[in-house]
Design a protein around this motif. Structure first.
Motif, PDB file in Angstrom:
ATOM      1  N   PHE A 107       0.483   4.588  19.137  1.00  0.00           N
ATOM      2  CA  PHE A 107       1.307   5.774  19.337  1.00  0.00           C
ATOM      3  C   PHE A 107       2.795   5.470  19.175  1.00  0.00           C
ATOM      4  N   LEU A 108       3.204   4.296  19.649  1.00  0.00           N
ATOM      5  CA  LEU A 108       4.597   3.897  19.450  1.00  0.00           C
ATOM      6  C   LEU A 108       4.878   3.660  17.973  1.00  0.00           C
ATOM      7  N   ARG A 109       3.935   3.043  17.294  1.00  0.00           N
ATOM      8  CA  ARG A 109       4.089   2.815  15.856  1.00  0.00           C
ATOM      9  C   ARG A 109       4.173   4.145  15.106  1.00  0.00           C
ATOM     10  N   LEU A 110       3.329   5.076  15.489  1.00  0.00           N
ATOM     11  CA  LEU A 110       3.349   6.391  14.846  1.00  0.00           C
ATOM     12  C   LEU A 110       4.689   7.067  15.074  1.00  0.00           C
ATOM     13  N   PHE A 111       5.182   7.023  16.304  1.00  0.00           N
ATOM     14  CA  PHE A 111       6.440   7.674  16.665  1.00  0.00           C
ATOM     15  C   PHE A 111       7.615   7.080  15.885  1.00  0.00           C
ATOM     16  N   TRP A 158       1.739   2.535   9.709  1.00  0.00           N
ATOM     17  CA  TRP A 158       2.008   1.622  10.825  1.00  0.00           C
ATOM     18  C   TRP A 158       0.957   1.755  11.921  1.00  0.00           C
ATOM     19  N   ALA A 159       0.562   2.985  12.223  1.00  0.00           N
ATOM     20  CA  ALA A 159      -0.437   3.210  13.278  1.00  0.00           C
ATOM     21  C   ALA A 159      -1.781   2.597  12.895  1.00  0.00           C
ATOM     22  N   LEU A 178       0.359  -1.057   5.548  1.00  0.00           N
ATOM     23  CA  LEU A 178       1.455  -0.758   4.617  1.00  0.00           C
ATOM     24  C   LEU A 178       0.916  -0.248   3.283  1.00  0.00           C
ATOM     25  N   ALA A 179      -0.234  -0.762   2.882  1.00  0.00           N
ATOM     26  CA  ALA A 179      -0.854  -0.260   1.655  1.00  0.00           C
ATOM     27  C   ALA A 179      -1.195   1.219   1.809  1.00  0.00           C
ATOM     28  N   VAL A 180      -1.685   1.589   2.983  1.00  0.00           N
ATOM     29  CA  VAL A 180      -1.968   3.001   3.267  1.00  0.00           C
ATOM     30  C   VAL A 180      -0.672   3.813   3.195  1.00  0.00           C
ATOM     31  N   THR A 181       0.403   3.246   3.738  1.00  0.00           N
ATOM     32  CA  THR A 181       1.711   3.914   3.675  1.00  0.00           C
ATOM     33  C   THR A 181       2.085   4.251   2.236  1.00  0.00           C
ATOM     34  N   TRP A 182       1.999   3.266   1.361  1.00  0.00           N
ATOM     35  CA  TRP A 182       2.405   3.480  -0.029  1.00  0.00           C
ATOM     36  C   TRP A 182       1.447   4.401  -0.770  1.00  0.00           C
ATOM     37  N   LEU A 183       0.178   4.390  -0.395  1.00  0.00           N
ATOM     38  CA  LEU A 183      -0.769   5.345  -0.987  1.00  0.00           C
ATOM     39  C   LEU A 183      -0.395   6.772  -0.611  1.00  0.00           C
ATOM     40  N   ILE A 184      -0.073   6.971   0.662  1.00  0.00           N
ATOM     41  CA  ILE A 184       0.306   8.306   1.131  1.00  0.00           C
ATOM     42  C   ILE A 184       1.615   8.748   0.482  1.00  0.00           C
TER      43      ILE A 184
END
Length: 209
Positions: A107-111, A158-159, A178-184
């Motif tokens: 949750f902190l990572r998401l925030f 990050w989450a 991070l791979a998910v981050t760049w995909l999104i």
């Protein structure tokens, strides 16, 4: 003399937009994967201007190849993107696209991911819109596309990385995040670009052969 028409009135998004979206997604995600040959994922204090420059080049170069079909100043995209990532690397944020938080709390990572992502998206969006606005109408909307894409992408990535790392205890879990981050980011900015390009004039002959 070629007849020009409004892109949106004659060409439906599924006809060419999906192709643009896929190519942009592959270019963006592929750029991130390529950057890992030179950048080692780390924590905030490990990331600097060098990572920002390398990462910016790795991401912006394949993106500019896609943009070359729609704007004549595609090389400028590389310059402003690398410059922005360099300045981000110098700032207190660091090269956000290549580092992970120390905390594993999802949750902190998401925030913090949403907040930091929005900041990165704002900086990139403003810089890149200067290149797009020369030939693409309503290019100022790219700023919002960038903000939302990075806020969602970094927060979720990050989450996910935090959750996976709690289960596996392996740092590779954060690389997956991070791979998910760049995909999104690639998927969302690709959709935004697709919508903006729909206002470009095109020659009827190009699509009626």
């Amino acid at each position: 003399m070629p007849i020009t028409v409004n892109y949106q009135s004659q060409i439906q998004i599924p006809e060419i937009g999906l192709s643009l979206w896929w190519r942009w997604l592959i270019a963006t995600f592929g750029g991130f994967i390529t950057s890992l040959f030179w950048i080692e994922i780390g924590e905030r204090h490990d990331m600097s201007i060098i990572e920002g420059i390398i990462g910016g080049i790795a991401i912006a170069t394949p993106q500019s190849i896609i943009l070359k079909q729609y704007i004549s100043q595609s090389r400028g995209w590389i310059f402003v993107t690398v410059l922005t990532w360099s300045l981000i690397g110098l700032s207190g944020l660091g090269a956000v696209g290549w580092f992970v938080p120390q905390t594993l709390e999802p949750f902190l990572r998401l925030f913090y991911g949403i907040i930091n992502g929005a900041e990165i998206g704002l900086a990139l969006g403003i810089a890149q819109s200067f290149i797009l606005k020369r030939q693409i109408p309503h290019a100022q909307k790219w700023i919002w596309v960038s903000i939302i894409s990075w806020a969602v992408g970094l927060g979720v990535g990050w989450a996910i990385g935090g959750v996976l790392r709690q289960f596996t205890r392996l740092f590779i879990s954060d690389v997956v995040g991070l791979a998910v981050t760049w995909l999104i980011v690639g998927a969302m900015t690709g959709y935004g670009l697709m919508r903006l390009v729909c206002f470009l004039p095109v020659e009827i002959n190009d699509y009626t052969r």
